[in-house]
Design an enzyme around this catalytic site. Structure first.
Site, short mmCIF file in Angstrom:
data_model
loop_
_atom_site.label_atom_id
_atom_site.label_comp_id
_atom_site.label_asym_id
_atom_site.label_seq_id
_atom_site.Cartn_x
_atom_site.Cartn_y
_atom_site.Cartn_z
CD GLU A 146 7.09 3.06 1.21
OE1 GLU A 146 6.17 2.37 0.78
OE2 GLU A 146 6.95 4.05 1.94
CD GLU A 166 -2.78 -1.36 2.37
OE1 GLU A 166 -2.88 -0.40 3.16
OE2 GLU A 166 -3.37 -2.43 2.53
N GLY A 203 20.77 28.07 -16.88
CA GLY A 203 21.67 28.26 -15.74
C GLY A 203 20.90 28.49 -14.46
C1 LIG Z 1 16.13 8.34 2.22
C2 LIG Z 1 15.78 6.95 2.54
C3 LIG Z 1 14.70 6.70 3.38
C4 LIG Z 1 14.38 5.38 3.73
N1 LIG Z 1 13.36 5.15 4.62
C5 LIG Z 1 13.17 3.89 5.10
C6 LIG Z 1 12.24 3.64 6.17
O1 LIG Z 1 11.56 4.55 6.66
N2 LIG Z 1 12.14 2.39 6.65
C7 LIG Z 1 12.86 1.35 6.15
O2 LIG Z 1 12.71 0.23 6.63
N3 LIG Z 1 13.74 1.55 5.12
C8 LIG Z 1 13.91 2.79 4.60
N4 LIG Z 1 14.82 3.01 3.59
C9 LIG Z 1 15.60 1.89 3.06
C10 LIG Z 1 15.21 1.53 1.64
O3 LIG Z 1 13.97 0.90 1.62
C11 LIG Z 1 16.34 0.68 1.06
O4 LIG Z 1 17.44 1.54 0.86
C12 LIG Z 1 15.94 0.02 -0.23
O5 LIG Z 1 15.00 -1.01 0.01
C13 LIG Z 1 17.14 -0.59 -0.96
O6 LIG Z 1 17.91 -1.38 -0.11
P1 LIG Z 1 19.49 -1.15 -0.05
O7 LIG Z 1 19.74 0.29 0.17
O8 LIG Z 1 20.04 -2.10 0.94
O9 LIG Z 1 20.01 -1.51 -1.49
P2 LIG Z 1 20.35 -2.98 -2.05
O10 LIG Z 1 19.24 -3.93 -1.71
O11 LIG Z 1 21.73 -3.35 -1.66
O12 LIG Z 1 20.30 -2.72 -3.61
C14 LIG Z 1 21.36 -2.10 -4.32
C15 LIG Z 1 21.08 -2.25 -5.81
O13 LIG Z 1 21.02 -3.63 -6.17
C16 LIG Z 1 19.80 -3.91 -6.81
N5 LIG Z 1 19.38 -5.28 -6.48
C17 LIG Z 1 19.25 -5.84 -5.26
N6 LIG Z 1 18.82 -7.10 -5.38
C18 LIG Z 1 18.67 -7.34 -6.71
C19 LIG Z 1 18.24 -8.45 -7.50
N7 LIG Z 1 17.83 -9.59 -6.91
N8 LIG Z 1 18.24 -8.34 -8.84
C20 LIG Z 1 18.64 -7.18 -9.44
N9 LIG Z 1 19.03 -6.09 -8.76
C21 LIG Z 1 19.04 -6.17 -7.41
C22 LIG Z 1 18.82 -2.88 -6.28
O14 LIG Z 1 17.73 -2.70 -7.17
C23 LIG Z 1 19.71 -1.65 -6.20
O15 LIG Z 1 19.81 -1.05 -7.47
C24 LIG Z 1 15.14 4.30 3.19
C25 LIG Z 1 16.20 4.58 2.33
C26 LIG Z 1 16.54 5.87 2.03
C27 LIG Z 1 17.72 6.11 1.13
#
Ligand SMILES: Cc1cc2nc3c(=O)[nH]c(=O)nc-3n(C[C@H](O)[C@H](O)[C@H](O)COP(=O)(O)OP(=O)(O)OC[C@H]3O[C@@H](n4cnc5c(N)ncnc54)[C@H](O)[C@@H]3O)c2cc1C
Length: 386
Positions: free
Chosen positions: A371, A249, A348
């Site tokens: 998300e 959601e 610019g």
């Molecule tokens: C500003 C901000 C606010 C946030 N707020 C919250 C929050 O309130 N609560 C919360 O719980 N989390 C929050 N997050 C976390 C966010 O949900 C995660 O950063 C996101 O899910 C990605 O996880 P990661 O950063 O570990 O990247 P990774 O999972 O390490 O991914 C890195 C890259 O690899 C790719 N990748 C990973 N697995 C695969 C696959 N199987 N196949 C192909 N590509 C893949 C991804 O698409 C991405 O491009 C927040 C993040 C940010 C930056």
């Protein structure tokens, strides 16, 4: 079944109540948020007065039923609010989004009556919520999380760290996902509500971000944090279901945030194109400029139809999993494209902080990350369509 459910009403046609609601949020965003957007971005802090007014207007409790002191609005209204606010400041948009589509939503759906009586009136009155799933080791692979809860009498003892938690600095209530049994994989995931000030619970580093800088993003640290068993949300081992269903959601909310951002950026670009003269004419008189703006307006319209459809499906109790993933995936692409074009239209002047398009360009990037990254949305879509 009303006319909308029979499909007789166009998706973007709003009821009288929805029109009044949107107009009120639009006015509030223009008068109260817009003048502060730049300074909040620079200070990397949410203005306390803005947060207070969001509560007073009921925008922080759209998802809280009236019986618990909330505004008791539809999911679609939450989406309209996030869209309108994000057109002005996507950092405030995500504050409202997380409060309604993740926190209040999780409590409304999974809390016991006693828990609802305890927490929902607070979420409606003055308490910001946060939603803590991600960790350093677990992002896309969310259920590889390692924060552990061990039962001890009537309590659970939490140890571990959460990363990237939106609203953490302002929040008083945290929906936290932990594992009670790492060997059980996703079946060990369990959700708790942890209150600010709980012994053994503290905020860690606050992130210094590219965009949505006024929105706080912090680490949460649990060191022998004692949480009464009565603060468990749902059942032991059912946290994965809560996370999956609330995020399905919430994703529509991020679609709305990106949609709002795109239309905000487009409005700035169109205004500038009509005002700025080169070669003796307004930029908007050149066909190349007209066609770029027309193409972006078309993509925004498509994103709006997708976001509204997903939200209306959810309100109608129909399946929306695929539509939610598609609208988030598409709207975040559109936001990035439109914000980028808006910077170019300003020339610019778009590359400096005097106009909001520079900030909207930076803010747009997050849509493809949180998300569920764009790849994760595509994985969901592929499962649905193949
Ligand atoms: C500003 C901000 C606010 C946030 N707020 C919250 C929050 O309130 N609560 C919360 O719980 N989390 C929050 N997050 C976390 C966010 O949900 C995660 O950063 C996101 O899910 C990605 O996880 P990661 O950063 O570990 O990247 P990774 O999972 O390490 O991914 C890195 C890259 O690899 C790719 N990748 C990973 N697995 C695969 C696959 N199987 N196949 C192909 N590509 C893949 C991804 O698409 C991405 O491009 C927040 C993040 C940010 C930056």
């Amino acid at each position: 079944m009303d006319e909308r459910q029979r499909g007789a009403i166009p998706l973007t046609q709003l009821s009288e109540d929805e029109q009044m609601f949107r107009a009120a949020v639009r006015r509030f965003a223009a008068e109260q948020i817009s003048p502060l957007a730049r300074s909040m971005d620079e200070a990397q802090a949410m203005d306390a007065g803005v947060v207070r007014q969001l509560f007073e207007l009921g925008l922080m409790s759209i998802a809280v039923p009236e019986a618990y002191g909330g505004a008791g609005g539809s999911f679609f209204e939450a989406i309209l609010a996030v869209e309108e606010i994000s057109a002005v400041d996507p950092a405030v948009g995500v504050l409202v989004d997380v409060q309604n589509t993740l926190c209040a939503n999780a409590l409304v759906r999974w809390a016991t009556e006693e828990q609802k009586q305890r927490w929902l009136p607070r979420l409606a009155a003055d308490t910001v919520g946060a939603y803590a799933l991600s960790e350093a080791v677990s992002g896309s692979d969310a259920f590889a999380l390692q924060t552990r809860a061990v039962r001890q009498g009537d309590d659970y003892i939490l140890n571990g760290q959460k990363l990237w938690i939106t609203n953490a600095k302002e929040a008083g209530l945290f929906v936290v996902f932990v594992t009670v049994d790492p060997s059980a994989g996703y079946k060990g995931i369990t959700a708790f509500v942890v209150e600010k000030g709980a012994a053994g619970f503290s905020l860690g580093r606050k992130e210094d971000k590219l965009g949505i800088r006024a929105s706080s993003t912090c680490e949460l640290v649990f060191r022998d944090c004692v949480v009464p068993a009565g603060q468990m949300l749902g059942e032991v081992g059912k946290g994965y279901k809560i996370a999956i269903e609330t995020l399905n959601e919430g994703r529509i909310g991020i679609g709305a945030q990106m949609l709002g951002l795109a239309s905000g950026a487009w409005d700035h670009a169109a205004r500038w194109a009509k005002e700025r003269k080169q070669f003796g004419k307004a930029l908007a008189e050149f066909q190349a400029m007209q066609f770029q703006l027309a193409e972006m307006a078309t993509e925004i319209e498509a994103a709006r139809l997708m976001v509204y459809n997903a939200a209306r499906l959810k309100d109608a109790g129909a399946d929306f999993l695929k539509e939610a993933a598609m609208c988030k995936f598409f709207a975040s692409q559109v936001a990035e494209k439109v914000a980028s074009l808006a910077v170019e239209v300003f020339g610019g002047a778009g590359f400096v902080k005097d106009h909001p398009v520079e900030k909207l360009y930076r803010d747009a990037k997050i849509g493809k990350i949180y998300e569920g990254t764009s790849f994760m949305q595509l994985a969901t879509i592929a499962k649905s369509v193949l």
